[in-house]
Design an enzyme around this catalytic site. Structure first.
Site, PDB file in Angstrom:
ATOM      1  N   THR A 176       0.817  -1.209   0.000  1.00 48.85           N
ATOM      2  CA  THR A 176       0.000   0.000   0.000  1.00 48.85           C
ATOM      3  C   THR A 176       0.855   1.265   0.000  1.00 48.85           C
ATOM      4  OG1 THR A 176      -1.498   1.260   1.432  1.00 48.85           O
ATOM      5  CG2 THR A 176      -0.096  -0.316   2.528  1.00 48.85           C
ATOM      6  N   ASP A 177       0.290   2.350  -0.506  1.00 45.71           N
ATOM      7  CA  ASP A 177       1.000   3.641  -0.453  1.00 45.71           C
ATOM      8  C   ASP A 177       1.114   4.157   0.983  1.00 45.71           C
ATOM      9  OD1 ASP A 177      -1.690   4.309  -0.081  1.00 45.71           O
ATOM     10  OD2 ASP A 177      -1.783   5.769  -1.719  1.00 45.71           O
ATOM     11  N   GLU A 178       0.326   3.583   1.895  1.00 46.07           N
ATOM     12  CA  GLU A 178       0.337   4.070   3.281  1.00 46.07           C
ATOM     13  C   GLU A 178       1.666   3.829   3.988  1.00 46.07           C
ATOM     14  OE1 GLU A 178      -2.948   3.095   5.714  1.00 46.07           O
ATOM     15  OE2 GLU A 178      -4.388   3.403   4.114  1.00 46.07           O
ATOM     16  N   TYR A 206      -1.971  -0.781  11.035  1.00 46.25           N
ATOM     17  CA  TYR A 206      -2.104  -1.434   9.724  1.00 46.25           C
ATOM     18  C   TYR A 206      -0.913  -1.108   8.832  1.00 46.25           C
ATOM     19  CZ  TYR A 206      -3.336  -1.729   4.778  1.00 46.25           C
ATOM     20  OH  TYR A 206      -3.288  -1.966   3.428  1.00 46.25           O
ATOM     21  N   LYS A 218       2.221  -3.429   7.229  1.00 50.21           N
ATOM     22  CA  LYS A 218       2.472  -3.570   5.787  1.00 50.21           C
ATOM     23  C   LYS A 218       3.918  -3.157   5.474  1.00 50.21           C
ATOM     24  CE  LYS A 218       0.069  -4.686   2.938  1.00 50.21           C
ATOM     25  NZ  LYS A 218      -0.335  -6.022   2.401  1.00 50.21           N
TER      26      LYS A 218
END
Ligand code: NAD
Ligand code: DAU
Length: 345
Positions: free
Chosen positions: A121-123, A148, A152
């Site tokens: 994810t870009d997060e 979260y 990741k």
């Protein structure tokens, strides 16, 4: 590539990816999915049984993972605990599935020398200021905010280390916010659509100025398939389709498309630690691998998504009740957490 293992293939993006490759290739797919609250075998309904096989199981189960990995040419790893709000209330399953699960898969692909693609994810890059002209690139430093996104980020680093230390044949991709059919009703777009369909007012966190970079799930699938075939080993590719919008505008468009005033929503307690803005620069994927998004018309994609939820209440009706009960409990805890930190709501 004749046979691939798709982890988390009964979840939102995994199921759409299985549908995508069943429609566009001859590949045989084995799905492994624990069918947590987020997994639904009905999302694979209608696919040819001779092409798609579902194995119910946990990616932290080393024996099962070894057996499955030994029978395929490649693994595409979607399985994860994926919802930020849940990670703020119970981080344990996030550490277990996202970190230990990825580790278990990496050990199996290392043993059997199987090609691996890791979905992220870009997060992992944290967030950008609203007025920052910049976007995330493959070299942006990792700076995750939530349980979260930190799990990741940890899983991405494991993959990179297994490439460098053990020569595992892996690629990684970090994508922005997906939308489309079969998305769990806990997520922003389907939550608001299904609330409106139930005659309830949508809920916007905080002022709604937070920006997300929306991509149709079919474009995510085509990007992953491109990387799986042509990606350079060890490389990270950012996936995005130039779809930045703030939450207030997205919600206004949903309301308008469904025949309501754009401001017919309630503002509720903000998400603690809420990331401000995500934005992806996908030029490596475009320039090096020639990938192009095909579904950039957000109004059209949104209209099709609304139509899908309107026509498939059987898929989401029960989930909606369970999800809103969970949200009610979480909202009280969020308000307490923000008050304790002295954060304005
Ligand atoms: P999802 O929550 O809809 O689906 C996750 C799936 O994984 C579910 O089917 C669930 O049953 C399964 N799963 C969970 N724990 C498991 C375990 N221990 N063993 C086996 N299966 C397990 O998630 P999603 O939105 O489809 O996201 C899929 C992947 O894409 C995730 O890795 C997520 O981090 C990543 N991603 C999501 C987005 C997005 O906008 N949703 C954007 C970028 C990246
Ligand atoms: O950027 C990629 C990420 O996008 C993925 O890694 C995650 O798995 C995926 O869930 C998504 O994370 P977000 O936290 O951005 O998505 P979510 O749908 O939960 O929320 C989108 C935005 O909408 C966010 O700013 C919070 C806001 N929101 C969300 C809900 C559920 C609301 O305002 N109201 C809501 O009811």
């Amino acid at each position: 590539m004749k046979r691939i293992l798709v982890t988390g293939g009964a979840g939102f993006i995994g199921a759409n990816f299985v549908r995508y490759i069943t429609a566009h290739t001859e590949v045989h797919v084995v799905v492994v999915d624990l069918l947590t609250y987020a997994g639904n075998p009905e999302s694979l309904k209608g696919l040819p049984e001779e092409r798609v096989e579902l194995r119910i199981g946990d990616i932290t189960d080393a024996k099962l993972v070894d057996e499955l990995v030994s029978s395929v040419d490649a693994v595409v790893h979607f399985a994860a605990e994926s919802h930020n709000d849940n990670s703020l209330h119970d981080p344990a399953p996030f550490v277990n599935t996202n970190v230990i699960g990825t580790f278990t898969l990496l050990e199996a692909v290392r043993r059997h020398d199987v090609r691996f693609h890791h979905i992220s994810t870009d997060e992992v890059y944290g967030d950008l200021e609203l007025d920052d002209p910049g976007r995330f690139t493959e070299t942006t430093p990792y700076n995750p905010s939530s349980p979260y996104s930190s799990t990741k980020a940890a899983s991405d680093l494991l993959v990179r280390a297994w490439v460098r230390s053990f020569g595992v044949r892996a690629t990684l991709s970090n994508c922005s916010n997906n939308y489309g059919p079969y998305q769990h009703v806990e997520k922003f777009i389907p939550r608001q659509i299904t609330s409106i369909l139930n005659g309830e007012r949508p809920k916007l966190y905080g002022a709604g100025t937070n920006v997300r970079d929306w991509i149709h799930v079919d474009d995510h699938s085509s990007a992953v398939w491109t990387i799986l075939q042509h990606g350079a080993m060890g490389r990270t590719y950012l996936i995005g389709a130039d779809g930045e919008q703030n939450n207030r505008d997205v919600l206004g468009s949903i309301l308008e498309s469904m025949g309501h005033e754009r401001d017919a929503f309630d503002m509720v307690t903000d998400r603690p630690g809420h990331d401000l803005r995500y934005a992806i620069d996908a030029s490596s994927l475009r320039n090096e691998l020639g990938w192009r998004p095909q579904r950039q018309d957000f109004s059209e994609g949104l209209a099709q998504t609304i139509k899908w939820y309107r026509e498939n209440r059987w898929w989401w009706g029960l989930l909606k009740t369970q999800t809103e009960e969970r949200y009610s409990a979480q909202e009280t805890t969020n308000a307490r957490a923000l008050a304790a930190r002295g954060t304005e709501q």
